[in-house]
Scaffold this motif. Structure first.
Motif, PDB file in Angstrom:
ATOM      1  N   THR A 148      41.373  41.498  30.377  1.00 52.48           N
ATOM      2  CA  THR A 148      40.079  41.073  29.846  1.00 52.48           C
ATOM      3  C   THR A 148      39.321  40.292  30.906  1.00 52.48           C
ATOM      4  O   THR A 148      39.909  39.475  31.615  1.00 52.48           O
ATOM      5  N   ARG A 150      36.001  37.862  30.872  1.00 53.01           N
ATOM      6  CA  ARG A 150      35.009  37.182  30.036  1.00 53.01           C
ATOM      7  C   ARG A 150      34.128  36.302  30.910  1.00 53.01           C
ATOM      8  O   ARG A 150      34.625  35.534  31.721  1.00 53.01           O
ATOM      9  N   ASN A 152      31.825  33.245  30.713  1.00 55.81           N
ATOM     10  CA  ASN A 152      31.465  32.111  29.877  1.00 55.81           C
ATOM     11  C   ASN A 152      30.298  31.387  30.554  1.00 55.81           C
ATOM     12  O   ASN A 152      30.493  30.579  31.466  1.00 55.81           O
TER      13      ASN A 152
END
Length: 162
Positions: A148, A150, A152
Motif C-alpha cells: 500500500t 498512502r 497523508n
C-alpha cells in the motif's frame, strides 16, 4: 522514617526520568512496524521527497505514472557522453529521451535498496517545463515493492506499507 523518604523520592525521580524518555524518544518505526514513513513537501502541487543515491543527497519528484525511477544525468554525474534531453511525449503521456541503466544504492527515509536499477536521463527540459528543480523521478519500480502507498497530506508523509 528518613530511609522511607529517600526510597519514595528515588521512586519519583525514576518515574520522572522514565516519563521524560518515553515522551522524547522517537518511536516512528516502533509505533508502526512494517511501514516506511517518507516525509514530503509540495511545490506547485507536485510531491517532492528527499533521498540518497550512493550516499549523495537528492530530491525526487513522486511520479506514479513513471514505470521506472529516473535520476538526472546532471545529479548523477555520469561522465558518459551527453544524453539527449528528455522531451514530453506529444502523442500521449510520458516522455522520450536517451537513458543509461545503472545500479545504485537508493535510500528513502530509513529504507535502503542495494543494487537498485535506475535510469539516468537528461531531465533539464522537463525541469524547465514543470518549473521545479529536482534530481530525479521516483517511479513505480520502487512503489510496487509495497502493498500500500498512502499519501497523508495532513502529516505530509507518504506511508509505504510492506
Amino acid at each position: 522514617m528518613h530511609r522511607d523518604a529517600q526510597v519514595i523520592e528515588s521512586g519519583r525521580v525514576l518515574r520522572a526520568v522514565t516519563l521524560f524518555l518515553l515522551l522524547f524518544t522517537p518511536l516512528s518505526n516502533l509505533a508502526r512496524p512494517g511501514f516506511v514513513s517518507l516525509p514530503f513537501r509540495t511545490v506547485r502541487s507536485m510531491i517532492l521527497v528527499e533521498g540518497k543515491i550512493d550516499g549523495q543527497r537528492l530530491t525526487l519528484l513522486l511520479d506514479t505514472g513513471a514505470n521506472r525511477t529516473i535520476v538526472s544525468a546532471r545529479s548523477y554525474g555520469t561522465g558518459q557522453p551527453p544524453l539527449r534531453q528528455a522531451e514530453l511525449n506529444r502523442s500521449g503521456a510520458g516522455m522520450a529521451g536517451e537513458s543509461v541503466r545503472v545500479s545504485v544504492n537508493l535510500a528513502l527515509a530509513d529504507h535502503m535498496w542495494a543494487g537498485q536499477e535506475v535510469s539516468v536521463m537528461n531531465l533539464d527540459a522537463l525541469q524547465e517545463a514543470l518549473g521545479v528543480r529536482f534530481d530525479g523521478l521516483l517511479g513505480q519500480d520502487v512503489l510496487r515493492e509495497f502493498r500500500t502507498v498512502r499519501i497523508n497530506y495532513h502529516s505530509r508523509v507518504i506511508e509505504l506499507e510492506k
